[in-house]
Scaffold this motif. Structure first.
Motif, PDB file in Angstrom:
ATOM      1  N   LEU A 133       0.807  -1.216   0.000  1.00 58.44           N
ATOM      2  CA  LEU A 133       0.000   0.000   0.000  1.00 58.44           C
ATOM      3  C   LEU A 133       0.841   1.267   0.000  1.00 58.44           C
ATOM      4  O   LEU A 133       0.382   2.331  -0.452  1.00 58.44           O
ATOM      5  CB  LEU A 133      -0.932   0.004   1.209  1.00 58.44           C
ATOM      6  CG  LEU A 133      -2.069  -1.014   1.215  1.00 58.44           C
ATOM      7  CD1 LEU A 133      -2.801  -0.982   2.552  1.00 58.44           C
ATOM      8  CD2 LEU A 133      -3.044  -0.745   0.074  1.00 58.44           C
ATOM      9  N   ARG A 134       2.036   1.175   0.538  1.00 56.47           N
ATOM     10  CA  ARG A 134       2.885   2.353   0.669  1.00 56.47           C
ATOM     11  C   ARG A 134       3.088   3.037  -0.684  1.00 56.47           C
ATOM     12  O   ARG A 134       3.123   4.279  -0.778  1.00 56.47           O
ATOM     13  CB  ARG A 134       4.237   1.939   1.263  1.00 56.47           C
ATOM     14  CG  ARG A 134       5.204   3.077   1.509  1.00 56.47           C
ATOM     15  CD  ARG A 134       6.387   2.588   2.335  1.00 56.47           C
ATOM     16  NE  ARG A 134       7.090   1.504   1.665  1.00 56.47           N
ATOM     17  CZ  ARG A 134       8.071   1.675   0.780  1.00 56.47           C
ATOM     18  NH1 ARG A 134       8.444   2.904   0.443  1.00 56.47           N
ATOM     19  NH2 ARG A 134       8.674   0.648   0.229  1.00 56.47           N
ATOM     20  N   HIS A 135       3.185   2.247  -1.753  1.00 62.61           N
ATOM     21  CA  HIS A 135       3.414   2.817  -3.087  1.00 62.61           C
ATOM     22  C   HIS A 135       2.162   3.516  -3.618  1.00 62.61           C
ATOM     23  O   HIS A 135       2.245   4.266  -4.595  1.00 62.61           O
ATOM     24  CB  HIS A 135       3.848   1.704  -4.036  1.00 62.61           C
ATOM     25  CG  HIS A 135       5.050   0.944  -3.562  1.00 62.61           C
ATOM     26  ND1 HIS A 135       6.307   1.503  -3.506  1.00 62.61           N
ATOM     27  CD2 HIS A 135       5.183  -0.326  -3.088  1.00 62.61           C
ATOM     28  CE1 HIS A 135       7.170   0.618  -3.031  1.00 62.61           C
ATOM     29  NE2 HIS A 135       6.508  -0.498  -2.771  1.00 62.61           N
ATOM     30  N   GLU A 136       1.022   3.269  -2.971  1.00 68.47           N
ATOM     31  CA  GLU A 136      -0.222   3.929  -3.372  1.00 68.47           C
ATOM     32  C   GLU A 136      -0.545   5.122  -2.477  1.00 68.47           C
ATOM     33  O   GLU A 136      -1.586   5.763  -2.635  1.00 68.47           O
ATOM     34  CB  GLU A 136      -1.392   2.932  -3.300  1.00 68.47           C
ATOM     35  CG  GLU A 136      -1.220   1.680  -4.132  1.00 68.47           C
ATOM     36  CD  GLU A 136      -1.406   1.936  -5.610  1.00 68.47           C
ATOM     37  OE1 GLU A 136      -1.980   2.987  -5.963  1.00 68.47           O
ATOM     38  OE2 GLU A 136      -0.975   1.077  -6.414  1.00 68.47           O
ATOM     39  N   HIS A 223      -6.516   3.659   4.494  1.00 68.94           N
ATOM     40  CA  HIS A 223      -6.538   5.102   4.758  1.00 68.94           C
ATOM     41  C   HIS A 223      -5.358   5.776   4.076  1.00 68.94           C
ATOM     42  O   HIS A 223      -4.297   5.171   3.898  1.00 68.94           O
ATOM     43  CB  HIS A 223      -6.468   5.352   6.272  1.00 68.94           C
ATOM     44  CG  HIS A 223      -7.606   4.751   7.025  1.00 68.94           C
ATOM     45  ND1 HIS A 223      -8.696   5.481   7.440  1.00 68.94           N
ATOM     46  CD2 HIS A 223      -7.842   3.481   7.438  1.00 68.94           C
ATOM     47  CE1 HIS A 223      -9.546   4.684   8.072  1.00 68.94           C
ATOM     48  NE2 HIS A 223      -9.045   3.470   8.081  1.00 68.94           N
ATOM     49  N   PRO A 224      -5.520   7.045   3.696  1.00 65.31           N
ATOM     50  CA  PRO A 224      -4.381   7.772   3.125  1.00 65.31           C
ATOM     51  C   PRO A 224      -3.270   7.932   4.161  1.00 65.31           C
ATOM     52  O   PRO A 224      -3.539   8.158   5.350  1.00 65.31           O
ATOM     53  CB  PRO A 224      -4.986   9.135   2.760  1.00 65.31           C
ATOM     54  CG  PRO A 224      -6.466   8.927   2.734  1.00 65.31           C
ATOM     55  CD  PRO A 224      -6.752   7.860   3.726  1.00 65.31           C
ATOM     56  N   LEU A 225      -2.044   7.791   3.698  1.00 70.91           N
ATOM     57  CA  LEU A 225      -0.929   8.100   4.591  1.00 70.91           C
ATOM     58  C   LEU A 225      -1.026   9.567   5.001  1.00 70.91           C
ATOM     59  O   LEU A 225      -1.237  10.441   4.156  1.00 70.91           O
ATOM     60  CB  LEU A 225       0.405   7.851   3.883  1.00 70.91           C
ATOM     61  CG  LEU A 225       0.829   6.391   3.712  1.00 70.91           C
ATOM     62  CD1 LEU A 225       2.011   6.291   2.761  1.00 70.91           C
ATOM     63  CD2 LEU A 225       1.162   5.782   5.068  1.00 70.91           C
ATOM     64  N   PRO A 226      -0.910   9.865   6.296  1.00 69.61           N
ATOM     65  CA  PRO A 226      -1.039  11.261   6.726  1.00 69.61           C
ATOM     66  C   PRO A 226       0.093  12.121   6.182  1.00 69.61           C
ATOM     67  O   PRO A 226       1.206  11.639   5.946  1.00 69.61           O
ATOM     68  CB  PRO A 226      -0.995  11.161   8.256  1.00 69.61           C
ATOM     69  CG  PRO A 226      -0.362   9.844   8.552  1.00 69.61           C
ATOM     70  CD  PRO A 226      -0.699   8.937   7.426  1.00 69.61           C
TER      71      PRO A 226
END
Length: 469
Positions: A133-136, A223-226
């Protein structure tokens, strides 16, 4: 409560025809090797139970259904197995049977970034998911500490360090697929954020501990990374001061993402384990998510509250590397704690109470264990009123096990009296069956058993868990 005896009777051998069928279908992926069975017959609980008689490694939903159907034909228990990180005996083969390992079902099936959902197989672990998910620019927030599988996290209704802001698995699972005791595949929920279509079967399966079916697919919220993340540690003159700080932070509405407590014993353990050099005093480990300005405002407010309660030695971390160093103290606490007493076993129990009663619960629990003279350490998700007490005992001394179980029972009874629960996140499993009746009442437990009977009339799905007798 007396010290738990082994809950398993000697199980009947697996029917030869069933074993032959499983070996023909799965080959080397159906194992009766002693080492493999023993690995699948042990968790972090204090129960000593014979291992399952066979282990099948499934690689698809169809294979899960095949195993369940075959076992149902012979009335043989099926025990779902994910990462093996449970704490209350969930995966133990108390009536013998087949351990169904789904860890190889570890594909991420769909990332719908525009909808903030992801669909995965049950063997996907939280770390693997977050790496993808980090890449998204997204993340999955449920963090129970261990690198647990999402199927197991759903089955035990896990929560962990981020629950104070993002909720538990109950709030984050939108839908799932599972194989029922009949071998039929059932789909529940959808990717929609809400639904009023019939009974909520998704929530029925979340927290069912494998007693109603084997989860084969999950759709969860992400959730979106803050924009900004900041972590801080702060030390306090007493456990009470730390807990009062956490309570006030929540009560004044600071949207803190994580708020974790480690007592002096836990700090001493992680210092020895990770050479962190932290001050050996009660500590809050906090994390703030949001915009740059929002995080700064949250952090300043919390620092002021902590100062009012004697908090000092604030240490801030804004880079991923610095935050990882701080969170190592929390994530390594359990195994670091075990090394405080080499060769020990831990009776680990958790309760959760309304935030206003948390200090009362923790302080009384500390007084009881100190009076008993048993080594212990405490960690806690104090932002949501949940804490964990680990009693360290010599497995060769039954008296210490009896003392730990007595203390655990007292702690649970107090939590219930404070309008809390006997388990905030570990689940019932084998260890807390008696307390489930105390918490919900016999009528409610009878209703749960009726649901179990309706969905699993042969009693093959992870039998012996949740319900006593």
């Amino acid at each position: 409560m007396n010290a738990p005896a082994s809950p398993a009777a000697v199980a009947a051998p697996l029917p030869a025809d069933l074993l032959a069928a499983l070996q023909a279908a799965f080959g080397a992926r159906c194992s009766t090797a002693r080492a493999v069975c023993e690995q699948h017959g042990r968790d972090e609980s204090v129960f000593d139970v014979p291992p399952p008689q066979a282990v099948v490694f499934a690689e698809s939903e169809e294979e899960v259904a095949q195993v369940v159907t075959a076992c149902a034909a012979y009335r043989v228990p099926v025990i779902p197995y994910g990462a093996g990180s449970s704490l209350e005996g969930h995966l133990l083969a108390v009536q013998g049977g087949v351990s169904l390992d789904v860890s190889r079902m570890n594909r991420i099936l769909r990332i719908a970034a525009e909808d903030l959902t992801v669909t995965v197989q049950p063997g996907v672990t939280r770390k693997a998911l977050n790496e993808a998910l980090r890449h998204e620019g997204l993340f999955f927030p449920i963090d129970p500490g261990a690198d647990a599988s999402l199927g197991g996290m759903a089955a035990t209704r896990a929560s962990g360090t981020n629950a104070v802001r993002y909720g538990t698995m109950r709030e984050n699972v939108l839908g799932l697929r599972f194989v029922a005791a009949s071998g039929e595949v059932i789909r529940t929920g959808s990717r929609a954020k809400k639904s009023s279509a019939g009974y909520d079967l998704t929530r029925l399966l979340v927290g069912s501990e494998g007693t109603l079916g084997v989860i084969t697919e999950l759709t969860v919220k992400v959730h979106p990374l803050p924009e900004a993340v900041s972590a801080a540690i702060c030390f306090f003159p007493s456990i009470d001061a730390a807990v009062q700080t956490a309570m006030q932070v929540i009560q004044i509405g600071v949207p803190i993402a994580r708020c974790e407590l480690l007592d002096t014993n836990a700090i001493r353990a992680v210092n020895a384990h990770d050479r962190l050099g932290l001050k050996e005093a009660p500590m809050l480990l906090m994390e703030f998510h949001g915009s740059e300005a929002g995080v700064a405002e949250q952090a300043a407010t919390v620092q002021d509250v902590a100062a009012d309660h004697g908090g000092d030695a604030f240490e801030w971390a804004t880079t991923p590397e610095a935050r990882t160093r701080l969170w190592a103290a929390r994530h390594h606490a359990y195994f670091a704690g075990l090394q405080m007493r080499p060769g020990c076993r831990a009776v680990t129990t958790d309760t959760c109470v309304p935030i206003s009663r948390l200090a009362e619960n923790i302080n009384a629990s500390i007084a009881e264990v100190q009076a008993a003279g048993l080594p212990y350490f405490i960690v806690g998700h104090v932002g949501d009123g949940n804490f964990h007490m680990a009693y360290l005992l010599d497995p060769a001394r039954p008296d210490e096990l009896a003392t730990a179980e007595r203390l655990s029972a007292q702690m649970v009874a107090r939590a219930l009296a404070l309008e809390g629960t006997c388990t905030g996140e570990h689940g019932i499993g084998l260890h807390k069956q008696r307390f489930l009746i105390d918490e919900t009442g016999e009528a409610a437990v009878a209703l749960m058993q009726a649901v179990k009977q309706a969905l699993d009339p042969l009693g093959i799905m992870n039998p012996g868990k949740i319900f006593a007798g």
